[in-house]
Write a protein that holds these residues in place. Structure first.
Motif, PDB file in Angstrom:
ATOM      1  N   ALA A  32       0.827  -1.197   0.000  1.00  0.00           N
ATOM      2  CA  ALA A  32       0.000   0.000   0.000  1.00  0.00           C
ATOM      3  C   ALA A  32       0.857   1.240   0.000  1.00  0.00           C
ATOM      4  CB  ALA A  32      -0.918  -0.015   1.212  1.00  0.00           C
ATOM      5  N   SER A  33       0.354   2.292  -0.613  1.00  0.00           N
ATOM      6  CA  SER A  33       1.054   3.563  -0.630  1.00  0.00           C
ATOM      7  C   SER A  33       0.212   4.624   0.042  1.00  0.00           C
ATOM      8  CB  SER A  33       1.353   3.987  -2.077  1.00  0.00           C
ATOM      9  OG  SER A  33       0.154   4.140  -2.794  1.00  0.00           O
ATOM     10  N   SER A  34       0.838   5.737   0.374  1.00  0.00           N
ATOM     11  CA  SER A  34       0.112   6.783   1.084  1.00  0.00           C
ATOM     12  C   SER A  34      -0.850   7.501   0.154  1.00  0.00           C
ATOM     13  CB  SER A  34       1.098   7.808   1.650  1.00  0.00           C
ATOM     14  OG  SER A  34       1.796   8.431   0.597  1.00  0.00           O
ATOM     15  N   ILE A  35      -1.795   8.184   0.739  1.00  0.00           N
ATOM     16  CA  ILE A  35      -2.759   8.969  -0.026  1.00  0.00           C
ATOM     17  C   ILE A  35      -2.073  10.217  -0.550  1.00  0.00           C
ATOM     18  CG2 ILE A  35      -4.931  10.224   0.120  1.00  0.00           C
ATOM     19  CD1 ILE A  35      -5.683   8.313   2.354  1.00  0.00           C
ATOM     20  N   SER A  36      -2.284  10.518  -1.805  1.00  0.00           N
ATOM     21  CA  SER A  36      -1.670  11.683  -2.423  1.00  0.00           C
ATOM     22  C   SER A  36      -2.757  12.556  -3.017  1.00  0.00           C
ATOM     23  CB  SER A  36      -0.708  11.227  -3.537  1.00  0.00           C
ATOM     24  OG  SER A  36      -1.431  10.613  -4.576  1.00  0.00           O
ATOM     25  N   GLY A 409      -5.310  16.767   2.221  1.00  0.00           N
ATOM     26  CA  GLY A 409      -4.286  16.416   3.182  1.00  0.00           C
ATOM     27  C   GLY A 409      -3.699  15.060   2.865  1.00  0.00           C
ATOM     28  N   SER A 410      -2.683  14.684   3.625  1.00  0.00           N
ATOM     29  CA  SER A 410      -2.061  13.378   3.446  1.00  0.00           C
ATOM     30  C   SER A 410      -1.651  12.831   4.797  1.00  0.00           C
ATOM     31  CB  SER A 410      -0.860  13.469   2.502  1.00  0.00           C
ATOM     32  OG  SER A 410       0.091  14.407   2.988  1.00  0.00           O
ATOM     33  N   LEU A 431       1.989  11.187  11.135  1.00  0.00           N
ATOM     34  CA  LEU A 431       1.990  12.593  10.732  1.00  0.00           C
ATOM     35  C   LEU A 431       0.880  12.859   9.724  1.00  0.00           C
ATOM     36  CD1 LEU A 431       5.843  12.855  10.252  1.00  0.00           C
ATOM     37  CD2 LEU A 431       4.528  13.590  12.243  1.00  0.00           C
ATOM     38  N   TYR A 432       0.270  14.005   9.863  1.00  0.00           N
ATOM     39  CA  TYR A 432      -0.796  14.433   8.960  1.00  0.00           C
ATOM     40  C   TYR A 432      -0.450  15.819   8.432  1.00  0.00           C
ATOM     41  CZ  TYR A 432      -5.224  16.459   7.524  1.00  0.00           C
ATOM     42  OH  TYR A 432      -6.208  17.087   6.820  1.00  0.00           O
TER      43      TYR A 432
END
Length: 500
Positions: A32-36, A409-410, A431-432
């Protein structure tokens, strides 16, 4: 507390865990990858409820229309007489406002007979095709199609007769020349019914009906038109070398069996049976939804990659019942999860190469069940549902989030991978970054989950402990955003004793 962080995993540590578990990593499944910002989560656009409490109301499907609206299909039955009132079809505009409503019932039905809607889609002429079953009292059922015009006006309907006791159209698609291809589910008392595919012309007249007697007791779950004009049908298995192997059936334009293709992974394995197929717009391959995974599959049956649902956030709790293709060509999964205290709507998006992009989940008040839905042209999703005791039919329309600190946001961790020695504990940081680019430490506010608590445990504050050698996926959630990363647990390194 012992603090331990590692951005790089040494060759020695990797070698040690591979000796412990040679199948730990699967190169065919992307992590999985982070939300972009290019893959933002969703937020509620509008909801719509319809139906009288005097009836049993059941949602079937919410489908996207080309004008940005939604077409809703449901069924209505009287609570007092138990007589089936028919199918309800509503056209909603992009704001969720009712444009028109129609009730449809077959005029030839007798007392005790009723319609079961299974699918609805907008056709190229702006109208709509509905497929399903006419259930004839007491047990017999026949497949049917209904064609409506752009304003819901009746154009034609057909009830199709075969030798089966029960059959219905599970999924109906319009072909490039305006015909209709359908996968047929069949059943009879002796359980000797066979899978079938069905092609009609634009007026519902049967062109061919293909049955496969060699696969008694099985059903086609979907059939899709290929660029060549042939058709690819799925849902079957065949015993081969003492193993049930998924089979794709190739049917030529005349309705003749052209080939059967065994579904195989890149390592020669046989993945789960595809239940639904959708074409990837930018590739000569297809996305398949199975009961347990998402597959990228070629027309020859080769699986290019497979993404198990168990590897996704809350995948073990979620049942994905619908696959749709987003406006940007990426696959969208629609489903629901039962947390024990509530039923939640689940939307998940992956890239065309199988990389996890983002997931969205929200509890819906007064929810009994999630029905079918689709991705919408604006990048959102529309899903139909039924309220408790079949009280009403609902539609929830989700849109790309525009609120500060949400869609723009991410969410991420202070590392994209972790390694930890057996018995050690460390406290990660979550972290956000909001829409203005400001980073916030939300470690104590986020929620955490380990895919394998027997390997890695995590507490409410994000403290992770290595329990046993192996790997696990750590998933963190905050404000509807989700981020996942791998955690590797290894035995302590013990230098060999030098010989005296």
């Amino acid at each position: 507390m012992t603090h331990f962080r590692a951005r790089l995993i040494s060759i020695l540590l990797i070698a040690s865990v591979l000796l412990l578990s040679p199948s730990t990593f699967n190169a065919n499944i992307s992590s999985a990858s982070s939300i972009s910002p290019s893959a933002p989560p969703l937020e509620q656009d509008w909801t719509k409820l319809t139906g009288s409490q005097e009836n049993y109301n059941s949602a079937v499907k919410a489908a996207a229309t080309r004008d940005g609206g939604v077409i809703l299909l449901g069924s209505v039955t009287s609570r007092s007489t138990f007589e089936h009132e028919g199918l309800i079809i509503q056209k909603l505009n992009k704001q969720g406002e009712l444009e028109w409503e129609r009730m449809y019932n077959e005029s030839t039905l007798q007392s005790g007979d009723y319609l079961i809607g299974q699918d609805i889609r907008q056709t190229r002429d702006g109208g709509y095709i509905i497929g399903g079953q006419v259930s004839l009292y007491p047990v017999e059922g026949k497949a049917f199609l209904v064609k409506l015009g752009p304003e819901g006006q009746y154009e034609w309907s057909k009830v199709y007769i075969s030798h089966f006791w029960n059959e219905d159209f599970e999924r109906v698609r319009e072909t490039k020349d305006g015909n209709f291809i359908a996968s047929v589910r069949t059943w009879n008392r002796s359980d000797t019914s066979t899978p079938a595919a069905f092609l009609t012309d634009s007026k519902g007249n049967q062109l061919w009906y293909k049955k496969l007697p060699a696969y008694e007791g099985q059903d086609f779950r979907d059939v899709i038109e290929l660029p060549s004009g042939s058709y690819l049908a799925t849902g079957l298995t065949e015993r081969k070398n003492a193993v049930q192997v998924p089979v794709l059936i190739l049917i030529n334009p005349k309705g003749e069996l052209a080939d059967k293709l065994y579904v195989q992974g890149s390592n020669g394995s046989h993945p789960a049976v595809p239940l639904q197929l959708e074409q990837l717009p930018a590739a000569k391959s297809y996305i398949a939804r199975t009961a347990s995974s998402l597959q990228n599959i070629t027309a020859s049956g080769k699986v290019l990659w497979e993404l198990p649902f168990s590897s996704l956030p809350d995948g073990e709790l979620t049942h994905y019942s619908q696959l749709s293709i987003a406006s940007d060509g990426a696959p969208i999964l629609i489903g629901s999860s039962n947390t024990g205290t509530s039923i939640e709507l689940r939307i998940l998006k992956v890239s065309s190469t199988g990389e996890f992009l983002w997931s969205y989940h929200t509890p819906i008040l007064n929810l009994e069940s999630i029905a079918l839905g689709e991705a919408t042209p604006d990048g959102g999703v529309a899903v139909s549902y039924t309220t408790p005791n079949s009280g009403q039919i609902g539609v929830i329309k989700l849109k790309v989030s525009e609120s500060p600190g949400s869609g723009e946001g991410s969410l991420y961790l202070d590392s994209d991978e972790y390694s930890i020695t057996l018995g050690d504990t460390f406290d990660l940081r979550t972290l956000y970054k909001d829409s203005s680019g400001i980073e916030h430490n939300v470690t104590t506010e986020a929620e955490y989950k380990s895919s394998n608590p027997d390997v890695v445990s995590v507490d409410l504050e994000g403290n992770i402990t290595g329990i046993n050698p192996g790997t696990a996926t750590l998933t963190v959630s905050y404000k509807g955003l989700t981020y996942s990363c791998p955690v590797l647990v290894v035995k302590p390194y013990t230098p060999a004793q030098a010989e005296q």
